[in-house]
Each structure stands twice: as C-alpha cells, then as structure tokens.
Scaffold this motif. Structure first.
Motif, mmCIF file in Angstrom:
data_model
loop_
_atom_site.group_PDB
_atom_site.id
_atom_site.type_symbol
_atom_site.label_atom_id
_atom_site.label_comp_id
_atom_site.label_asym_id
_atom_site.label_seq_id
_atom_site.Cartn_x
_atom_site.Cartn_y
_atom_site.Cartn_z
ATOM 1 N N LEU A 83 0.838 -1.205 0.000
ATOM 2 C CA LEU A 83 0.000 0.000 0.000
ATOM 3 C C LEU A 83 0.870 1.250 0.000
ATOM 4 N N LEU A 84 1.903 1.253 0.820
ATOM 5 C CA LEU A 84 2.786 2.419 0.879
ATOM 6 C C LEU A 84 3.475 2.654 -0.455
ATOM 7 N N ASP A 85 3.911 1.590 -1.121
ATOM 8 C CA ASP A 85 4.564 1.741 -2.425
ATOM 9 C C ASP A 85 3.660 2.465 -3.421
ATOM 10 N N VAL A 86 2.383 2.054 -3.463
ATOM 11 C CA VAL A 86 1.453 2.653 -4.422
ATOM 12 C C VAL A 86 1.182 4.109 -4.065
ATOM 13 N N VAL A 87 0.916 4.378 -2.798
ATOM 14 C CA VAL A 87 0.654 5.760 -2.367
ATOM 15 C C VAL A 87 1.870 6.631 -2.626
ATOM 16 N N GLN A 88 3.049 6.089 -2.389
ATOM 17 C CA GLN A 88 4.287 6.842 -2.614
ATOM 18 C C GLN A 88 4.448 7.220 -4.080
ATOM 19 N N VAL A 89 4.145 6.281 -4.975
ATOM 20 C CA VAL A 89 4.256 6.559 -6.412
ATOM 21 C C VAL A 89 3.314 7.682 -6.819
ATOM 22 N N LEU A 90 2.061 7.612 -6.397
ATOM 23 C CA LEU A 90 1.086 8.639 -6.768
ATOM 24 C C LEU A 90 1.455 9.992 -6.182
ATOM 25 N N THR A 91 1.963 9.981 -4.959
ATOM 26 C CA THR A 91 2.363 11.236 -4.316
ATOM 27 C C THR A 91 3.555 11.860 -5.026
ATOM 28 N N ASP A 92 4.528 11.026 -5.414
ATOM 29 C CA ASP A 92 5.720 11.544 -6.098
ATOM 30 C C ASP A 92 5.384 12.139 -7.461
ATOM 31 N N LEU A 93 4.254 11.723 -8.045
ATOM 32 C CA LEU A 93 3.825 12.287 -9.322
ATOM 33 C C LEU A 93 2.999 13.558 -9.136
ATOM 34 N N ASN A 94 2.993 14.088 -7.899
ATOM 35 C CA ASN A 94 2.283 15.328 -7.579
ATOM 36 C C ASN A 94 0.782 15.208 -7.832
ATOM 37 N N ILE A 106 -0.286 9.558 -17.584
ATOM 38 C CA ILE A 106 -0.920 8.241 -17.411
ATOM 39 C C ILE A 106 0.108 7.135 -17.612
ATOM 40 N N ASP A 107 0.955 7.275 -18.621
ATOM 41 C CA ASP A 107 1.995 6.275 -18.852
ATOM 42 C C ASP A 107 2.964 6.203 -17.670
ATOM 43 N N ARG A 108 3.271 7.343 -17.100
ATOM 44 C CA ARG A 108 4.184 7.355 -15.955
ATOM 45 C C ARG A 108 3.557 6.655 -14.753
ATOM 46 N N ILE A 109 2.254 6.827 -14.568
ATOM 47 C CA ILE A 109 1.569 6.111 -13.485
ATOM 48 C C ILE A 109 1.711 4.607 -13.676
ATOM 49 N N GLN A 110 1.432 4.155 -14.894
ATOM 50 C CA GLN A 110 1.474 2.720 -15.167
ATOM 51 C C GLN A 110 2.889 2.162 -15.042
ATOM 52 N N GLN A 111 3.842 2.886 -15.581
ATOM 53 C CA GLN A 111 5.224 2.411 -15.505
ATOM 54 C C GLN A 111 5.750 2.414 -14.071
ATOM 55 N N SER A 112 5.368 3.418 -13.297
ATOM 56 C CA SER A 112 5.848 3.503 -11.916
ATOM 57 C C SER A 112 5.281 2.395 -11.045
ATOM 58 N N LEU A 113 4.106 1.893 -11.394
ATOM 59 C CA LEU A 113 3.480 0.813 -10.625
ATOM 60 C C LEU A 113 3.705 -0.552 -11.256
ATOM 61 N N SER A 114 4.677 -0.652 -12.159
ATOM 62 C CA SER A 114 4.927 -1.901 -12.861
ATOM 63 C C SER A 114 5.581 -2.916 -11.949
ATOM 64 N N THR A 115 5.672 -4.156 -12.473
ATOM 65 C CA THR A 115 6.333 -5.224 -11.725
ATOM 66 C C THR A 115 7.766 -4.857 -11.406
#
Length: 898
Positions: free
Chosen positions: A128-139, A174-183
């Motif tokens: 959960l923290l990983d996902v929230v961190q990614v979205l937060t870092d993307l402002n 949108i692409d950055r969101i997907q790539q940042s949450l990739s495997t």
C-alpha cells in the motif's frame, strides 16, 4: 525442537502458499472486494463493470510462469536446506510478484470529478505504501481511496486529481503512473528494508537528526561550504523541537559524489559536532553513496528519534490556535481488527504520511476508506500487527495515537512560504540561511532543489518562538537577499505586527545602591602594612610608575567617579561602542555574534565573554570599520541591536536573552559579574551539574555576640579571586566590616564579617543559601578549566568570526574569552573544552593548530585541582579569636593576585 524442524515447518507453509498462486498463472478476473468492509457499492469492486477509455497494463513479460515457478522453487528449496528463513521470505515474495504482476488501470469515465487509478496485485507488507508513494511523487492529490486486502491479494482504488484539482488526461502522465506501478518498479524495492537505497554516481546523501535551534541550518550549510561540498538538493523537517534532514551533496571540484572515505568521515564528524550542541546526546549523522526516498526516510528518522514524545517546552497553548488532528483507536472484536479513525485539516501528501507511519510501526492495513474532498480529511483503517494480532494494550493504543498525530504534524507547513529562485552558486544556502537567522527568522521546513544551473528553494519561516512573522521582518530579509529572487508565496496571519512579535523586555540594567561616598580617601603605598600585594611573579611592587598608577587610581577624584545610583562607573567614549549581552549559552554562539558584527562592518577592538551554568555574558567593544571610531548612526545601532537580540534569543531560553548598545565605557569584569548575577546564573538549571568537578567551599553562620554574619570561603587560588568575591558581596548589598584573606600553596582562604546595608545580619535560611550559591557562582565564573589557547596575529576584518567558526567545527565550545587589539595586533585568549565539558583531545588540538596556522602561540591544558574541604569548626574559632583581638589595623596581610 531444533532448527531443522523449524525449516521443515517453513517448507510446508511456503509450499502451501506456492500452491495458492497456481490458479493465477492463467488469466483470471481480479477478485471482488469484501462487501462488508470494502469500498461503497457506488464505486463497485474492481472487475465487475465494463469500462471504456481504460488503459490496461500487462506485466507478465519475460519468462513464462512455469519457468519462473520451477526456477524459484529450486531456489527456495536450496535456501530451506541452508536454514535461511529470512532469505526464503524474500525469494518467495519476489516470486509471488512475478507470478501475479500488478494490474493497473487508469479510468477517466467512472467518476465525474476525478481519475480512478485501480491497482490489483499480490500482497506483501508495504505494498500500500509503495502505491501511495508513487502517486504522491507524481504530484497527484488523492481525494478518495478505498483499500482492501485479504490474505495474498490487495486491491486499491484511488481517486486522483492534479495540483489544480482537474482529472488526469495527459497521456504522458498516465503512462508514468502505469510504468511507476509496474512489476519491475515495485519488485525492485528491497523487501527487508523499509526504505530503498540504490547506488548513485551523482550524489552523496547525508542524513542528519538532532535538536532543533535557531541558526542550526545555517551552521550546517556553512560547514559544507567550508568542506568544499555543494548542496544540490535537501529537505528539512522540524517537529516537537527535533530536526531531521536529508542532504544531497557533490564534490565542488568534480561535481560528482564524494568517494574519499577519510573526507566523508570528516564531514560526518563535523556535522555531528554541529548537531550535538552541549546537551543533545541523541544527535546522529550518516553518509551514503546511494539515494533514498527523502520524505519516506524523514518519517523514519523522526519516528526512530521519538519525536512523538511531547516536549516539555511544547505546551498545549502553543498549539491552541492550530487545527489539531483527532485520532481514535478502537478494537473491532467481531473481525479481529483494530479500527483507526483520523480527522484533520486536509493537505497534500497527508495519506502518504499516515500510511508511512502505520508501515513503520509494523501494522498491516486490511481495509481502509479515505475521503478528502473538502477542507477536512477523513481516514479509516482496519489494521492488525504483522504478527496477526490487533492492538492489545492501552499503552500500545496511546503510542499509536501519538505517532499518527506526529506524522500529520510533521508535514504541516507553518509560517510564511518563501521561494528563492536564482542562479546557483557555492555558498548560496549558507548565505541565505544566515540572513534568515540574523533577522530573527527560524526555518521550520525547507525544500532545496537544483534544476540545471538554477536554484529553486522553498523555505517556511516563523520567528524564533514559532509564531507568525511580521511583514517588516520579511521585507528586511527580501531587501538584503533581493526582492526579485526571493518571493513570498503565502503568509500565515498577515495581520500580525511587530507589536506581537520580536518584543524584548530589558528592564533596569543596574540595581540601586546605598547613596554613600567616601570622600578624601587617603592612599598609602606601604610594603610592610595594609594590603600586601605582589606582581604576577610573586615579587613586591617597586616600579614607581605602577605605584603612581595605584595612587592615582585610588585617589579622591578617581574613587568618587562612580555615580551614586549606578553600580558601575561609566564615562563617555568616542573611541568605541560598547555592547552588553546575556542569554543562554550554546555551541557556536560567539561565532554567530562575531559573524553578525563582521557583516555589519563592525570591528571588535576588545571583548570579554564568560559562561556559567548554561548562561553567557559578554561585553564587546566595537568600532566603525571605515572610521575606526565609535558607531554614531542611531539607526545602525538599532539594527545591530535587533540582529544580536535575534542571535541571543534562541528557541529554548526561558529567560529571554538581553543586550544593550552604549557609547559609554564600563569596567568590563565588574559589569560581567553584575550581568551574570542579574541573570541569576547561580540558580542551577542542570541536574547534577558540576558534581564531577571540584567546587568552592562556602559556609555562612551567625556571630551572635557582635551581630554579624560570618562568611568563610575556601577554594583554589587564582588571579582576581578577591575581586570576584567582593564584587558579589557588594552587588548583593552587603557591607564588609572585617575581613581576612590568605593565599598559600595554591589555596585561598577568605573570611568576612558582614551585614546587609540596612544594618541587619542574615536573618533566614533562604537568604543564607542564596549567599552561598551566589559566592560559589562568583568563584566559578572565571575559573579557567580546559584548554587555554592564545592567539597573536595581524588583526583583520572578520578574524574573530573565522577563528570561532574553526573552534565550533572541531566540536569545541568556548568557556571564556579575552579579546584585545593593540596597534593593529590581535591578542586573543580562549578557554575551550569539548561540548561535554571534557578536556580537549590531542588530535583535535592538532587539527585546530593546522587550520589556524602561525597565529597560535600557546596551548595549555588547565585541569582543575580539587580544593581541600573547609575546616568549619576550626575556622570559626579562629575568626572569633580575631574578632576579639583585632581592629581594622590588625588584619592579616593579603597575598593574592587580585
């Protein structure tokens, strides 16, 4: 049983978990959310409705699932044979992520107000923290979130908007969101470490933690500049009197990371000296050649530093005007969860901050609802500890509440937001933060970045007490730094004025005295009678010039000079301006004072500084650099006074720092005694202070036959000891009727028959104890302990600022200082010790001597010698005998340097 049986149990457990992953090797719809505790049905569980305008991101590239299963199973079995359970967990979790890659969708049709980001993946602690961190870092701002995880799978739905509150339509974002949450992105994060650190060929990262104080950030940046380190990025947080910072630096010469281990050790050591102060035993520094998620790390550092423990100085009144978060924790016994509810003012990154803390505290979020669509945010979590149990004690419940409150407050941006945009240069941050400090601003939070050759820095500033800053202070800073490069982005409490901030209470600097003057005092120089004095070498005084000086100084005109109502004689001076300062002592204070004076084009012609019992007093004689005379301009004097008050004030000074500027002349040591006494330095503020050092022995008793009080002092002899004790008795309004002083074999013995100026002896236990404490303090103020360092060199502008900075950077604190300038030559004596009060180590002395060069002419360690305990009974008998036999002419001789 033994380890083999434990491994066997682990084998069974892991094989069962591996078997559970096999159904997911084939395409499967995502599991539905738990209807009882998942998101509302209005949103719907992931995979239950058909979406248009949805981007699916497949993450199963590379090896086939079967190949991954075979390879990873062999690895797991091999690890089981070796008995490494921790490595088994790591390898297994990597396998699970590879077999069950995150399924990420970005949906712009299901909600009218926000873009939905839906993530479904195999679960592990910290997902959960990983996902929230990614979205937060993307402002991205998270306005709503629904979290659900059961067993091996988690599904999260986030409603996100950009910084302007709009939906996300930019395909690049949108692409950055997907790539940042990739495997690859999620699985690359170390599983056993709560913060990922990876090697960097660009920067060296430094982590700092310690007690916050005004000017700390300025000192840190100044040290880095001196060590030829360039700050390319940094973030600083303060909370509850603690400061944490992650700073990224490069070598000023080659622009890359610092790879010299010796140099890194020096950077670490000097910064630790800055952080440690004279009372912070928990200050820490760490250097790394890697990079870390800065805000993630700051949370961990402050949590480990226990910033959630309320500081005694941070009372409820300090936060009464701020929106306090409301946190409740209850047990949900039906489901075996603990339920956490938070309600507070919404702000950016709030969800990230709370999830960070829950993760650091080893709690697993099973279900959660987050709503932040107005000025207030609401968060609800169903949690268990990683061991599967809910919160089981009241102590644990209260700790969780305190930690979540601290997590919310850490990210609050209090004060005026100042944004600095200009061409980057070496020393920029050091100069800017110094100007903040000199103008009474305290940095509560800072974000430092470098974009190409441009510095883009954001500072949140308050006054030194944490209160809003008046507009005049902000404008003064902007005028000094530059109106165009330093912009005010927002301002808290714009109606604040100088009437509510920065106000000092000076009071009377001089105590009233009895209006008595001795006229026509006859002075006789006799080598066989009244005061038996010697020169520094222990010889009689036969120099006619000195004898004449004694007669003139003690003549009628000279002794009637001090004003009737003033405790120190003052005469006008056109040569110097005199500055008197008192406040709480701290490492680097003298360096800051000298730096302020140097920046205001003032030269220090003479100065003396004393410290005692955490207090500091100084008398400084300054001249105008351009004219060499006294500073005449009243506006300039006022500005100097304001800046020095800001330096003295500090943030933990319960007795406010004081200073005054005058063009009159005073007896420096006489005045220092008065200032220390007026500042009540005789009151002990540190438990057990001085217990490991030899203390002067003072006894006070009554002489009922003659209606006197008898004071007996025994201590190690030193120059000016008699002067110090008589000063204190006079300041305390006592009259000495008879006295005997003897100094033999490095020990001094003093006895006084005294009454108060009102004619009465000491008449209460409280008054007796006060006299004892004040006389002990008078003797200790000038005691020369530690390292004595004498400097002789050509005087120049800024010399003192440079010298005192060198002391500070080498972890030394100045206990006493005597500074003078004669005919262009600087002659300065400093008494130094380590911040803990211990003697200075030889390697530190060598380092200082190398830095200061030929100006060092003498270095001497001066340990204290323990005095013998007073023989009170014998001394009393001796005194009484003296009193019955002697008159004023029969007093015993004095042999002292006073």
């Amino acid at each position: 049983m033994g380890m083999k049986d434990k491994v066997s149990d682990a084998t069974v457990a892991h094989l069962k978990r591996l078997a559970m992953t096999l159904p997911f090797l084939l395409p499967q719809p995502a599991p539905t959310l738990c209807p009882s505790q998942g998101p509302p049905t209005a949103t719907g569980p992931l995979g239950t409705r058909k979406h248009s305008n949805i981007k699916w991101h497949s993450l199963s590239e590379g090896s086939s699932p079967l190949q991954l299963l075979v390879t990873s199973t062999r690895t797991v079995v091999a690890m089981m044979d070796s008995g490494s359970l921790a490595d088994i967990d790591d390898e297994y979790e990597k396998l699970v992520i590879q077999l069950n890659p995150p399924r990420v969708t970005v949906d712009n049709t299901s909600s009218r107000k926000a873009t939905l980001v839906q993530v479904a993946s195999a679960n592990r602690h910290g997902s959960l923290l990983d996902v929230v961190q990614v979205l937060t870092d993307l402002n991205l701002s998270i306005s709503r979130a629904y979290i659900s995880s059961d067993g091996e799978w988690f599904m999260d739905v986030f409603h996100v908007v950009d910084q302007c509150g709009n939906k996300i339509y930019d395909n690049e974002v949108i692409d950055r969101i997907q790539q940042s949450l990739s495997t690859r992105a999620l699985s690359s994060r170390p599983l056993r470490r709560s913060v990922g650190i990876e090697a960097s060929s660009e920067h060296t990262s430094i982590e700092l933690i310690g007690r916050d104080r005004p000017g700390l950030l300025s000192e840190i940046f100044a040290v880095l500049v001196d060590l030829k380190c360039n700050v390319v990025a940094a973030e600083v947080w303060t909370h509850n009197s603690r400061m944490a910072s992650v700073v990224y630096i490069t070598d000023e010469v080659n622009g890359g990371p610092i790879d010299d281990s010796d140099r890194l050790a020096k950077v670490k050591r000097l910064l630790r000296y800055i952080l440690k102060g004279d009372r912070d035993k928990s200050a820490k520094t760490a250097t790394s050649m890697g990079v870390t998620h800065t805000q993630r790390r700051l949370h961990q550092m402050l949590y480990a530093d226990r910033d959630y423990d309320k500081d005694d100085t941070d009372g409820e009144d300090a936060a009464s005007d701020r929106s306090k978060p409301v946190v409740t924790v209850e047990n949900c016994t039906e489901k075996g969860y603990s339920m956490v509810n938070l309600r507070c003012k919404d702000r950016p990154k709030l969800l990230f901050d709370t999830v960070c803390t829950l993760t650091d505290m080893q709690y697993v979020v099973f279900h959660a609802t987050v709503i932040a669509e107005g000025p207030e945010a609401y968060q609800e979590y169903y949690i268990r500890h990683v061991d599967g149990s809910p919160i089981s004690s009241e102590g644990e419940r209260q700790r969780l509440i305190l930690c979540l409150e601290a997590a919310i407050r850490r990210g609050n941006t209090e004060g005026v937001k100042l944004e600095l945009c200009c061409e980057d240069r070496v020393g920029l941050l050091s100069d800017v933060t110094r100007i903040f400090r000199e103008n009474g601003l305290s940095v509560s939070r800072a974000e430092v970045t470098t974009r190409g050759s441009q510095a883009v820095n954001v500072f949140y500033v308050t006054d030194s007490s944490g209160n809003p800053v008046c507009s005049q202070m902000i404008e003064a800073v902007r005028n000094e730094i530059g109106q165009t490069i330093l912009q005010v982005k927002d301002e808290a409490n714009p109606n604040s004025s100088t009437e509510n901030t920065g106000k000092f209470s000076f009071g009377s600097l001089f105590r009233s005295r009895s209006e008595k003057i001795l006229h026509n005092l006859g002075v006789v120089i006799d080598n066989d009678a009244l005061f038996n004095v010697t020169d520094r070498n222990g010889n009689k005084v036969r120099d006619k010039e000195i004898i004449c000086c004694i007669q003139n100084s003690l003549g009628s005109d000279a002794c009637s000079f001090p004003g009737i109502g003033n405790s120190v004689g003052i005469v006008p001076s056109k040569e110097h301006t005199f500055i008197e300062m008192t406040g709480t002592d701290r490492p680097g204070l003298l360096s800051e004072i000298c730096a302020v004076l140097a920046n205001r084009n003032c030269s220090v012609a003479k100065a003396e500084l004393w410290t005692h019992n955490t207090r500091v007093a100084a008398v400084v004689h300054v001249t105008e650099e351009s004219t060499g005379g006294a500073v005449e301009d009243p506006e300039r004097l006022s500005a100097i006074k304001e800046l020095l008050c800001n330096v003295l004030r500090g943030d933990n000074d319960s007795r406010m720092g004081r200073m005054t500027v005058s063009k009159d002349r005073t007896h420096t040591e006489r005045r220092l005694h008065q200032m220390m006494f007026g500042d009540r330095d005789y009151e002990s503020t540190v438990v057990g202070a001085g217990d490991d050092k030899p203390r002067p022995q003072v006894a006070v008793m009554d002489c009922a036959e003659k209606d006197y009080s008898v004071v007996i002092l025994r201590s190690r002899d030193r120059p000016k000891l008699l002067f110090d004790t008589v000063c204190t008795l006079t300041d305390m309004q006592y009259v000495v009727f008879h006295g005997t002083v003897d100094t033999r074999d490095d020990e001094a013995y003093q006895e006084y028959f005294i009454r108060h100026v009102d004619g009465y002896p000491i008449n209460s236990e409280a008054e007796r104890q006060r006299v004892i404490k004040c006389l002990e303090a008078a003797i200790e103020r000038r005691t020369t302990e530690g390292l004595e360092m004498v400097l002789r060199t050509e005087d120049r502008h800024g010399l003192l600022s440079d010298v005192t900075r060198v002391f500070r950077e080498n972890g030394l604190t100045i206990r006493r200082a005597e500074i003078s300038t004669q005919e262009g030559k600087a002659s300065d004596t400093f008494y130094l010790s380590e911040m803990s009060g211990k003697p200075v180590e030889a390697k530190t002395i060598d380092s200082i001597c190398r830095q200061l060069g030929e100006m060092v002419v003498r270095v001497k360690q001066s340990p204290l010698l323990a005095p013998k305990p007073p023989e009170v009974a014998g001394a009393t008998s001796f005194l009484f005998g003296n009193l019955l036999k002697a008159s004023l002419q029969s007093f015993r001789s004095v042999r002292s340097y006073s």
